[in-house]
Design an enzyme around this catalytic site. Sequence first.
Site, short mmCIF file in Angstrom:
data_model
loop_
_atom_site.label_atom_id
_atom_site.label_comp_id
_atom_site.label_asym_id
_atom_site.label_seq_id
_atom_site.Cartn_x
_atom_site.Cartn_y
_atom_site.Cartn_z
N LYS A 1 2.12 -3.80 6.60
CA LYS A 1 2.51 -3.75 5.18
C LYS A 1 4.03 -3.64 5.08
O LYS A 1 4.66 -4.35 4.28
CB LYS A 1 1.83 -2.57 4.47
CG LYS A 1 0.33 -2.74 4.30
CD LYS A 1 -0.02 -3.94 3.45
CE LYS A 1 -1.51 -4.21 3.36
NZ LYS A 1 -1.84 -5.54 2.85
N SER B 1 0.83 -1.20 0.00
CA SER B 1 0.00 0.00 0.00
C SER B 1 0.86 1.25 0.00
O SER B 1 1.99 1.25 0.54
CB SER B 1 -0.85 -0.02 1.28
OG SER B 1 -1.40 1.24 1.54
N TYR C 1 -1.68 -1.07 10.98
CA TYR C 1 -1.95 -1.58 9.63
C TYR C 1 -0.76 -1.29 8.71
O TYR C 1 -0.26 -2.17 8.00
CB TYR C 1 -3.22 -0.92 9.07
CG TYR C 1 -3.40 -1.17 7.58
CD1 TYR C 1 -3.77 -2.43 7.11
CD2 TYR C 1 -3.17 -0.15 6.64
CE1 TYR C 1 -3.91 -2.66 5.74
CE2 TYR C 1 -3.31 -0.38 5.28
CZ TYR C 1 -3.67 -1.63 4.83
OH TYR C 1 -3.80 -1.86 3.48
P1 NAD Z 1 -11.14 -6.83 1.42
O1 NAD Z 1 -11.31 -6.81 2.89
O2 NAD Z 1 -12.31 -6.56 0.55
O3 NAD Z 1 -10.50 -8.23 0.96
C1 NAD Z 1 -9.65 -8.98 1.79
C2 NAD Z 1 -10.16 -10.40 1.78
O4 NAD Z 1 -9.32 -11.20 2.62
C3 NAD Z 1 -11.58 -10.53 2.34
O5 NAD Z 1 -12.37 -11.30 1.44
C4 NAD Z 1 -11.40 -11.25 3.68
O6 NAD Z 1 -12.52 -12.06 3.99
C5 NAD Z 1 -10.13 -12.05 3.42
N1 NAD Z 1 -9.36 -12.36 4.62
C6 NAD Z 1 -8.98 -11.52 5.61
N2 NAD Z 1 -8.27 -12.18 6.54
C7 NAD Z 1 -8.18 -13.47 6.12
C8 NAD Z 1 -7.58 -14.63 6.65
N3 NAD Z 1 -6.94 -14.61 7.83
N4 NAD Z 1 -7.68 -15.79 5.97
C9 NAD Z 1 -8.35 -15.84 4.78
N5 NAD Z 1 -8.95 -14.76 4.23
C10 NAD Z 1 -8.87 -13.59 4.90
O7 NAD Z 1 -9.95 -5.80 1.07
P2 NAD Z 1 -9.44 -5.26 -0.33
O8 NAD Z 1 -9.77 -3.82 -0.40
O9 NAD Z 1 -9.86 -6.15 -1.42
O10 NAD Z 1 -7.87 -5.36 -0.09
C11 NAD Z 1 -7.11 -6.47 -0.52
C12 NAD Z 1 -5.67 -6.26 -0.09
O11 NAD Z 1 -5.18 -5.04 -0.64
C13 NAD Z 1 -5.48 -6.18 1.42
O12 NAD Z 1 -4.26 -6.82 1.76
C14 NAD Z 1 -5.36 -4.69 1.66
O13 NAD Z 1 -4.61 -4.39 2.81
C15 NAD Z 1 -4.63 -4.23 0.40
N6 NAD Z 1 -4.84 -2.81 0.09
C16 NAD Z 1 -6.13 -2.34 0.01
C17 NAD Z 1 -6.31 -0.98 -0.24
C18 NAD Z 1 -7.72 -0.41 -0.29
O14 NAD Z 1 -7.86 0.79 -0.10
N7 NAD Z 1 -8.75 -1.20 -0.57
C19 NAD Z 1 -5.22 -0.13 -0.41
C20 NAD Z 1 -3.93 -0.67 -0.36
C21 NAD Z 1 -3.77 -2.02 -0.09
N1 UFG Z 2 -12.12 11.58 3.68
C1 UFG Z 2 -13.09 12.49 4.07
N2 UFG Z 2 -14.24 12.00 4.62
C2 UFG Z 2 -14.48 10.67 4.79
C3 UFG Z 2 -13.47 9.75 4.38
C4 UFG Z 2 -12.31 10.24 3.84
O1 UFG Z 2 -12.91 13.68 3.92
O2 UFG Z 2 -15.53 10.30 5.31
C5 UFG Z 2 -10.89 12.09 3.05
C6 UFG Z 2 -9.62 11.76 3.80
O3 UFG Z 2 -9.36 12.74 4.78
C7 UFG Z 2 -8.59 11.72 2.67
C8 UFG Z 2 -9.39 11.20 1.48
O4 UFG Z 2 -10.76 11.45 1.80
O5 UFG Z 2 -8.15 13.01 2.37
C9 UFG Z 2 -9.21 9.71 1.24
O6 UFG Z 2 -9.48 8.99 2.44
P1 UFG Z 2 -9.65 7.40 2.47
O7 UFG Z 2 -9.99 7.03 3.87
O8 UFG Z 2 -10.59 6.96 1.39
O9 UFG Z 2 -8.23 6.87 2.05
P2 UFG Z 2 -6.79 7.12 2.70
O10 UFG Z 2 -5.96 7.79 1.65
O11 UFG Z 2 -6.88 7.77 4.01
O12 UFG Z 2 -6.31 5.63 2.95
C10 UFG Z 2 -6.44 4.63 1.96
C11 UFG Z 2 -6.66 3.29 2.64
C12 UFG Z 2 -5.43 2.90 3.42
C13 UFG Z 2 -4.24 2.93 2.53
C14 UFG Z 2 -4.10 4.27 1.86
C15 UFG Z 2 -2.97 4.28 0.89
O13 UFG Z 2 -7.75 3.34 3.53
O14 UFG Z 2 -5.59 1.61 3.91
O15 UFG Z 2 -5.31 4.59 1.16
O16 UFG Z 2 -3.13 3.27 -0.04
F1 UFG Z 2 -3.14 2.68 3.25
#
Ligand code: NAD
Ligand code: UFG
Length: 337
Positions: free
Chosen positions: A151, A123, A147
């Site tokens: 990562k 991330s 978190y």
């Molecule tokens: P998500 O929660 O939708 O998907 C994660 C999946 O993993 C879920 O289906 C959950 O049930 C499964 N899971 C969690 N723990 C588990 C375990 N112990 N065993 C088996 N399955 C398990 O999240 P996502 O948004 O699809 O994210 C996927 C990956 O990408 C994650 O590692 C997340 O940290 C990373 N990531 C997400 C974002 C974002 O903003 N969505 C940003 C950067 C990185």
């Molecule tokens: N924001 C608002 N109101 C809300 C939610 C978010 O104003 O209700 C703003 C935040 O302050 C930020 C922007 O919208 O400026 C984006 O916020 P998000 O929570 O959607 O995303 P972040 O950039 O804070 O974090 C996301 C994921 C993290 C990841 C990061 C970088 O949640 O897990 O992107 O990949 F680490």
Amino acid sequence: MILVTGGAGYIGSHTCIALDEAGFDFVVFDNFCNSSLESLKRVEKIINKEIAYVEGDIRNANDLQSVFDNYKIDSVIHFAGLKAVGESIEKPLEYYDNNLNGTIVLCTIMKKNNCKKIVFSSSATVYGDPHTTPIKEDFPLSATNPYGRTKLFNEEILRDLYTSDHDWKVILLRYFNPVGAHKSGMIGEDPNGIPNNLMPFIAQTAVGKRDELSVFGGDYDTHDGTGVRDYIHVVDLAQGHVKALQKIDSLKEVLTVNLGTGNGYSVLDMVKAFEKASGKKVAYKIVQRRAGDIAKCFADPSYALEVLGWKATKGIDEMCEDSWRWQSNNPNGYTKS
Ligand code: NAD
Ligand code: UFG
């Protein structure tokens, strides 16, 4: 065959479709702690084919071994993990157990079965508060919450594995802010409870489930005072995983790649784009900054183009249109619609 841990989740389910389109066979492994079987059922409808899946936990070696016993796994895409920053501060042990212990057990079982190719979901959070933007892969790394630390540590664990044995092939994909949904409107992001992230919150406000968006901070050093991020369409992101798999056999070192668009949009830019896409008003008020947020975060995505031949193709209008199609077709997400 590709093992997709966390394949029922938001990014995983979209990646399953991209894998299928690219001709990869895959098996999903998920404990459904943050997803439901319904997402896989919908993927089956979209690709018109049954999906192989196993319900299990990545921390459970037996669960994982059964997958290796039943399928010939060549590579792993490792999405499974917990991802809510705020929750990670309240429950650090759960996050370290799921995200770190889970990765360790997974890699142990991979090694035991002589499967040494892994694409890991990292991330942009690993850049902490970057000294400048756009962010390149060689920027200093830091974490400000459990978190983010998981990562960072997972990246280190995977680098150490490669150091110990150069047969490992590791790609660390650092995602920026994934949004949007598949064109069909059948799958998308389905957060539990009140969304923490901006896009689902905006979408739920537009559909009438939330009264108004709280914009966290109006006094950042950005073009309109609100936080700037690099929103990337989840279908583009999914395609990045296909490119990674197509590259992985030729790796000579651990590959670390930003997956972002290179464009930074503010919270208010996103609100306006969503209003245009949905034809709905998104009521908002500007409130205090959220603890731990940074002003600006967007990628320099040029390395992804250079090494993976990957580049994002979808802009914010399409991101918002596709999010809206998903949200308006499924106002209560998967299980409650
Ligand atoms: P998500 O929660 O939708 O998907 C994660 C999946 O993993 C879920 O289906 C959950 O049930 C499964 N899971 C969690 N723990 C588990 C375990 N112990 N065993 C088996 N399955 C398990 O999240 P996502 O948004 O699809 O994210 C996927 C990956 O990408 C994650 O590692 C997340 O940290 C990373 N990531 C997400 C974002 C974002 O903003 N969505 C940003 C950067 C990185
Ligand atoms: N924001 C608002 N109101 C809300 C939610 C978010 O104003 O209700 C703003 C935040 O302050 C930020 C922007 O919208 O400026 C984006 O916020 P998000 O929570 O959607 O995303 P972040 O950039 O804070 O974090 C996301 C994921 C993290 C990841 C990061 C970088 O949640 O897990 O992107 O990949 F680490």
